[in-house]
Design a protein around this motif. Structure first.
Motif, short mmCIF file in Angstrom:
data_model
loop_
_atom_site.label_atom_id
_atom_site.label_comp_id
_atom_site.label_asym_id
_atom_site.label_seq_id
_atom_site.Cartn_x
_atom_site.Cartn_y
_atom_site.Cartn_z
N MET A 1 0.86 -1.18 0.00
CA MET A 1 0.00 0.00 0.00
C MET A 1 0.89 1.23 0.00
O MET A 1 1.86 1.30 0.74
N SER A 2 0.57 2.20 -0.84
CA SER A 2 1.32 3.44 -0.85
C SER A 2 0.62 4.47 0.03
O SER A 2 -0.57 4.38 0.30
N THR A 3 1.40 5.45 0.46
CA THR A 3 0.87 6.53 1.28
C THR A 3 0.33 7.61 0.36
O THR A 3 0.95 7.93 -0.66
N PHE A 4 -0.83 8.18 0.68
CA PHE A 4 -1.41 9.22 -0.15
C PHE A 4 -2.40 10.02 0.66
O PHE A 4 -2.78 9.63 1.76
N ALA A 5 -2.83 11.13 0.11
CA ALA A 5 -3.91 11.93 0.68
C ALA A 5 -4.85 12.29 -0.46
O ALA A 5 -4.43 12.43 -1.61
N VAL A 6 -6.12 12.42 -0.14
CA VAL A 6 -7.13 12.80 -1.13
C VAL A 6 -8.12 13.75 -0.45
O VAL A 6 -8.46 13.55 0.71
N HIS A 7 -8.52 14.79 -1.17
CA HIS A 7 -9.51 15.73 -0.64
C HIS A 7 -10.89 15.17 -0.99
O HIS A 7 -11.34 15.28 -2.14
N ILE A 8 -11.54 14.55 -0.03
CA ILE A 8 -12.78 13.81 -0.27
C ILE A 8 -13.90 14.67 -0.86
O ILE A 8 -14.57 14.25 -1.80
N PRO A 9 -14.12 15.90 -0.36
CA PRO A 9 -15.24 16.68 -0.89
C PRO A 9 -15.17 16.99 -2.39
O PRO A 9 -16.20 17.16 -3.02
N THR A 10 -13.95 17.07 -2.94
CA THR A 10 -13.83 17.44 -4.35
C THR A 10 -13.27 16.33 -5.23
O THR A 10 -13.06 16.54 -6.43
N ALA A 11 -13.05 15.15 -4.68
CA ALA A 11 -12.50 14.04 -5.47
C ALA A 11 -13.45 13.69 -6.62
O ALA A 11 -14.67 13.66 -6.44
N GLU A 12 -12.87 13.45 -7.80
CA GLU A 12 -13.69 13.03 -8.94
C GLU A 12 -14.11 11.58 -8.77
O GLU A 12 -13.29 10.73 -8.45
N LEU A 13 -15.39 11.32 -8.98
CA LEU A 13 -15.95 9.98 -8.83
C LEU A 13 -16.41 9.46 -10.18
O LEU A 13 -16.66 10.23 -11.10
N GLU A 14 -16.57 8.14 -10.27
CA GLU A 14 -17.03 7.50 -11.50
C GLU A 14 -18.43 6.94 -11.28
O GLU A 14 -18.72 6.40 -10.21
N ALA A 15 -19.29 7.06 -12.30
CA ALA A 15 -20.65 6.54 -12.20
C ALA A 15 -20.62 5.04 -11.88
O ALA A 15 -19.79 4.30 -12.40
N ASP A 16 -21.53 4.64 -11.01
CA ASP A 16 -21.64 3.23 -10.59
C ASP A 16 -23.14 2.92 -10.50
O ASP A 16 -23.72 2.94 -9.42
N PRO A 17 -23.79 2.71 -11.66
CA PRO A 17 -25.25 2.59 -11.69
C PRO A 17 -25.81 1.55 -10.72
O PRO A 17 -25.26 0.47 -10.56
N LEU A 18 -26.92 1.93 -10.10
CA LEU A 18 -27.65 1.03 -9.21
C LEU A 18 -28.39 -0.01 -10.02
O LEU A 18 -28.80 0.25 -11.15
N ASP A 19 -28.60 -1.17 -9.41
CA ASP A 19 -29.52 -2.16 -9.97
C ASP A 19 -30.92 -1.54 -9.82
O ASP A 19 -31.30 -1.15 -8.71
#
Length: 114
Positions: A1-19
């Protein structure tokens, strides 16, 4: 595992359609991003978002922290939980839930699969 930081409020997300069978009412849309997954695939950390509506789910063992938005989570045969910004929530493997999302909800999560 690498060390990282991410700004959760502005992170780009990918569509994950619901059933479609999970949607009880409204037109909720889900998106997410896996930030890390263990080699055996049993540990997953990421960001997940859902727009307003009502959906059903069967949960995994999960700890999440709400970053923004609000929802009511009804657990069949158990508690009804209100979550909003800053709230941590633990769900158990097999919990059958109904999520009523009042405001677009974004959370950071850690899931442990059996």
């Amino acid at each position: 595992m690498s060390t990282f930081a991410v700004h959760i409020p502005t992170a780009e997300l990918e569509a994950d359609p619901l059933d479609p069978a999970q949607i009880v009412s409204g037109t909720p849309e889900v998106s997410g991003k896996v930030l890390w997954e263990s080699e055996d695939g049993r540990q997953i950390r990421g960001i997940w978002q859902i727009t307003p509506g009502v959906v059903t789910d069967t949960e995994a063992n999960e700890l999440f922290v709400v970053v923004s938005g609000r929802a009511t989570i009804e657990i069949r045969g158990g508690a009804t939980i209100e979550v909003g910004p800053g709230d941590a929530c633990v769900l158990q493997e097999g919990d059958e839930t109904v999520w009523t999302v009042h405001e677009t909800l974004r959370k950071a999560y850690h899931i442990t699969l059996p």
